[in-house]
Motif scaffolding. Structure first.
Motif, mmCIF file in Angstrom:
data_model
loop_
_atom_site.group_PDB
_atom_site.id
_atom_site.type_symbol
_atom_site.label_atom_id
_atom_site.label_comp_id
_atom_site.label_asym_id
_atom_site.label_seq_id
_atom_site.Cartn_x
_atom_site.Cartn_y
_atom_site.Cartn_z
ATOM 1 N N LEU A 39 0.768 -1.252 -0.177
ATOM 2 C CA LEU A 39 0.103 0.173 0.033
ATOM 3 C C LEU A 39 0.886 1.243 -0.036
ATOM 4 N N ARG A 40 1.945 1.144 0.864
ATOM 5 C CA ARG A 40 2.799 2.528 0.718
ATOM 6 C C ARG A 40 3.491 2.636 -0.518
ATOM 7 N N GLY A 41 3.891 1.580 -1.072
ATOM 8 C CA GLY A 41 4.426 1.731 -2.385
ATOM 9 C C GLY A 41 3.403 2.154 -3.541
ATOM 10 N N ALA A 42 2.061 2.037 -3.133
ATOM 11 C CA ALA A 42 1.075 2.365 -4.020
ATOM 12 C C ALA A 42 0.611 3.816 -3.815
ATOM 13 N N GLY A 43 1.552 4.403 -2.903
ATOM 14 C CA GLY A 43 1.259 6.002 -2.788
ATOM 15 C C GLY A 43 0.480 6.319 -1.411
ATOM 16 N N VAL A 44 -0.069 5.381 -0.517
ATOM 17 C CA VAL A 44 -0.552 5.590 0.493
ATOM 18 C C VAL A 44 0.377 5.744 1.677
ATOM 19 N N THR A 45 0.612 6.829 2.150
ATOM 20 C CA THR A 45 1.575 6.999 3.114
ATOM 21 C C THR A 45 1.330 7.259 4.716
ATOM 22 N N ASN A 46 -0.150 7.652 4.757
ATOM 23 C CA ASN A 46 -0.622 7.826 6.275
ATOM 24 C C ASN A 46 -0.551 6.603 6.840
ATOM 25 N N PRO A 47 -0.139 6.301 7.913
ATOM 26 C CA PRO A 47 -0.328 5.133 8.591
ATOM 27 C C PRO A 47 -1.456 4.757 9.006
ATOM 28 N N LEU A 48 -2.441 5.934 9.568
ATOM 29 C CA LEU A 48 -3.909 5.483 9.937
ATOM 30 C C LEU A 48 -4.650 5.036 8.831
ATOM 31 N N ALA A 49 -4.171 5.722 7.335
ATOM 32 C CA ALA A 49 -5.143 5.255 6.308
ATOM 33 C C ALA A 49 -4.688 3.896 5.903
ATOM 34 N N ILE A 50 -3.545 3.561 6.088
ATOM 35 C CA ILE A 50 -3.154 1.795 5.928
ATOM 36 C C ILE A 50 -3.940 1.183 6.751
ATOM 37 N N LYS A 51 -3.753 1.324 8.011
ATOM 38 C CA LYS A 51 -4.763 0.619 8.911
ATOM 39 C C LYS A 51 -6.083 0.496 8.440
ATOM 40 N N ALA A 52 -6.697 1.627 8.263
ATOM 41 C CA ALA A 52 -8.063 1.541 7.928
ATOM 42 C C ALA A 52 -8.425 0.889 6.634
ATOM 43 N N LEU A 53 -7.482 0.995 5.668
ATOM 44 C CA LEU A 53 -7.807 0.096 4.278
ATOM 45 C C LEU A 53 -7.730 -1.407 4.781
ATOM 46 N N LEU A 54 -6.657 -1.797 5.580
ATOM 47 C CA LEU A 54 -6.420 -2.980 5.732
ATOM 48 C C LEU A 54 -7.532 -3.571 6.510
ATOM 49 N N ALA A 75 -6.465 -8.909 -2.354
ATOM 50 C CA ALA A 75 -7.032 -8.728 -3.729
ATOM 51 C C ALA A 75 -7.735 -7.420 -3.820
ATOM 52 N N ARG A 76 -8.518 -6.862 -2.460
ATOM 53 C CA ARG A 76 -9.222 -5.588 -2.396
ATOM 54 C C ARG A 76 -8.613 -4.464 -2.174
ATOM 55 N N LEU A 77 -7.390 -4.501 -1.713
ATOM 56 C CA LEU A 77 -6.797 -3.320 -1.238
ATOM 57 C C LEU A 77 -6.349 -2.381 -2.341
ATOM 58 N N TYR A 78 -5.971 -2.975 -3.453
ATOM 59 C CA TYR A 78 -5.457 -1.827 -4.555
ATOM 60 C C TYR A 78 -6.499 -1.008 -5.115
ATOM 61 N N PRO A 79 -7.721 -1.658 -5.584
ATOM 62 C CA PRO A 79 -8.650 -0.830 -6.016
ATOM 63 C C PRO A 79 -9.247 -0.019 -4.934
ATOM 64 N N GLN A 80 -9.001 -0.374 -3.753
ATOM 65 C CA GLN A 80 -9.529 0.575 -2.553
ATOM 66 C C GLN A 80 -8.574 1.649 -2.002
ATOM 67 N N ARG A 81 -7.417 1.538 -2.621
ATOM 68 C CA ARG A 81 -6.224 2.334 -2.110
ATOM 69 C C ARG A 81 -6.638 4.043 -1.847
#
Length: 89
Positions: A39-54, A75-81
């Motif tokens: 997710l971070r490599g896909a441009g999501v850098t906020n740790p709380l956003a990463i946690k929420a997406l996961l 598999a749902r992470l990338y389209p929801q990033r």
């Protein structure tokens, strides 16, 4: 196939050149860390956003003491990033 053959996560085996199937937090932690890194490599850098997406892309809608949030559906992470909002008060 037996049920035990269907459960768990495959990972590199440090004792051989093969793979090992394990379950539980010992395998879940590196699995989720890898998903967070992607997710971070896909441009999501906020740790709380990463946690929420996961959390929001798991196959369960609630936490339980014996299974946590359930299966991480990576598999749902990338389209929801891009589906998060951050802010401050």
């Amino acid at each position: 196939a037996e049920l035990d053959d269907l459960l768990g996560i495959f990972s590199a085996d440090n004792a051989s050149i093969g793979y090992v199937r394990k379950s539980g937090t010992s395998m879940a932690a590196p699995h989720i860390a890898g998903a967070a890194a992607l997710l971070r490599g896909a441009g999501v850098t906020n740790p709380l956003a990463i946690k929420a997406l996961l959390l929001n892309t798991t196959d369960r809608t609630f936490w339980s003491g014996d299974q946590g949030w359930g299966y991480a559906n990576v598999a749902r992470l990338y389209p929801q990033r891009a589906n998060f909002v951050t802010g401050s008060v």
